[in-house]
Write an enzyme that holds these catalytic residues in place. Sequence first.
Site: not given
Ligand SMILES: [Zn+2]
Length: 363
Positions: A198, A260
């Site tokens: 930004c 994950c």
């Molecule tokens: Zn993942």
Amino acid sequence: MTVHRYHRQTLLEGIGNEGQERLRSASVLVAGVGALGCAVADHLVRAGIGHLRLIDRDLVEPTNLQRQCLFAEDDLGSPKAAAAANRLQAINHEVQLEAVVDDLRPTVANDMVDGCDGIADGLDNFATRFLLNDLSVKYGLPYAYGGAVGYEGTAAFLRPSPHHRKHLITREISEQESGPCLRCLVPEAPPAHHTPTCDTAGVLAPVIAVVAGLQAAALIQYLARGEHPLPHVLTRFDARAMRMHQLDISGSRREDCSTCIQGQFEALENANGNQATTICGRELIQLLPPEPKPTDLDALHQRLSAHGLFERQTFLLRGTLEEEFDEEGKPIGLTVFSDGRVFVHGTLTAARARAINNRWLGG
Ligand SMILES: [Zn+2]
């Protein structure tokens, strides 16, 4: 019976008084209290979330007032987390607010989500977003991702697989409703210093309102409605075309995702990421990326030239920023090396040097 302040929200199908009670018992971490963090926190506090923890290391500056909706001219020079908490408390006295004036880094990150039911992203760099993603997967917390720069913004409500969840939380993400994590969507952070921020590219404030609205809408519904399955989508908004684009990410979980699927919390365990070292007393701070990151100094030279006087030399780019001043009021100098090392010149703290690095060079 008097009509209570949440009446228009409890009228909503699927929320009601029970949903309102669930919101009252919920706790959210707002990571970064800049433009997005301010706007998301404002929504959550008005909605009657029980507890909000706000973390930010910066002070309110004049250029923040264009878009950071919780701050006024009186707040200039105050820590953002504290100024935001004051304003939010005036909006809703029932909400418990906790202001943390610190750098969100691996050593404090675990404590930041203690007791939380969700994470709102108000950050401006990917290095710290990966830290939030690690927390989201490790603790099974939904992660309201958001980003805005220029005329464009992106939001996604990520609910990674609870497979690696190691801690007890109020509202568990079921395997069925889980989707990709941030690392599935963006396996590696964009090369250092290549991403516009930004502060270098500007930002249209209403884009932030759109993105923060999506983040807050997801969090409020998730925390109030319990079972309601929100779709797994990545929403992009382009203000120039006045267009929303949605990408279905329900099938985007990567089989080999290091976070994950394999349960490696690289960002969280990388205690020396972007290590800051003070050199020559307090006149210069060196920021070392965890690994060498090749940097396109010519592109960086072009971008920074709009914000200061910079000179390209053989292995480095050197100059001073027009809008940043150190504790003695002298302009901040930057030296960027082609391997990603950065020197921040001036009398300043390591946290301030990191903030300047993320603001002008991208994380
Ligand atoms: Zn993942």
